[in-house]
Design an enzyme around this catalytic site. Structure first.
Site: not given
Ligand code: KIV
Length: 274
Positions: A56, A95, A127, A191
């Site tokens: 995302d 995501d 998340e 992260e």
């Molecule tokens: O949205 C994204 O690119 C991510 C990565 C940085 C892990 O969640």
């Protein structure tokens, strides 16, 4: 049983969810990069990356927003579809954007189901750890593979007050990782957490940890491709290594083009049809 792709448990792509988990057992480090369109996906896939994430982060990297919150499920699906066309081997993970999984487990199933049905994604990422355990469990119970994401969670920017802050609550981080594993996640992004905590988490769970700003002891690493290639000029966090300076290269090439057009150097004889 026949070895048709439907029953063999193998995707037409090289990397599978079981293959991803096996890499940890085999002690093979996993490389993950983001992509948001066909051409970049094709380049990364041909280079041999294990998994491609339609993050995302596209909200910021592609759409120019200041957070990941605005990107919609329809937009994620659109980008995942065009990324899928460029992939032959890598595992495609997409995501789940803000509020596409937090409302209820049932709503999360409907939205993750759309991602798997409308794109060629093998898995979704969301998340959360403890707070999303029920949702991860609901998704995996209907065979939707889930990668969890703990530590710094960009979708919580409004409640946490800022992005980019290192998360140091060891007890909470360990609980989040364990909850995600127990709920059936096949991997976890860690992260922005201290290296020592990432190491402890990695040693205490059987699914791969994929770090971004979490040190070298994770089972794999993920970076935003545009950051890794030096396209995002002003972004220099400590965890980032720039493997190229593409912004400079692209700027110079563009300036050469402009100047050659202005001076009548391009197109030359060899670029012209008789
Ligand atoms: O949205 C994204 O690119 C991510 C990565 C940085 C892990 O969640």
């Amino acid at each position: 049983m026949s070895d048709s792709p439907v029953y063999s448990g193998r995707s037409k792509r090289g990397m599978t969810v079981p293959g991803f988990i096996k890499a940890k057992k085999d002690g093979r480090k996993l490389s993950v990069l983001t992509a948001y369109d066909y051409l970049w996906a094709e380049i990364l896939d041909e280079a041999g990356v294990d998994a491609i994430l339609v993050g995302d982060s596209l909200s910021m990297v592609v759409q120019g927003n200041s957070t990941t919150l605005p990107v919609t499920l329809d937009e994620m699906i659109y980008h995942a579809k065009i990324v899928a066309r460029g992939i032959k081997k890598a595992l495609l993970i997409v995501d789940m954007p803000f509020l596409s999984f937090q409302v209820s487990p049932e709503n999360a199933i409907a939205n993750a189901g759309r991602i798997l049905k409308e794109t060629e994604a093998a898995a979704v990422k969301l998340e959360g750890g403890v707070s999303q355990a029920k949702t991860i469990q609901a998704l995996t119970s209907v065979e939707i593979p889930v990668m969890a994401h703990v530590g710094m969670r960009p979708q919580s920017v409004r409640s946490l007050g800022s992005m980019g802050r290192i998360q140091r609550d060891e007890k909470q981080l360990l609980e989040d990782a364990k909850a995600a594993e127990d709920a059936g996640a096949f991997g976890i992004v860690l992260e922005l957490i201290p290296r020592s905590i990432a190491k402890k988490i990695t040693e205490s769970i059987s699914i791969p940890t994929i770090g971004i700003g979490a040190g070298p002891d994770c089972d794999g690493q993920v970076l935003v491709t545009q950051d890794m290639l030096g396209l995002n000029g002003d972004f220099h966090p400590k965890f980032l290594k720039k493997y190229a300076q593409l912004r400079e290269t692209v700027t110079k090439a563009t300036q050469s083009y402009i100047s050659e057009v202005q001076n009548g150097v391009f197109p030359a004889e060899e670029n012209s049809h008789d």
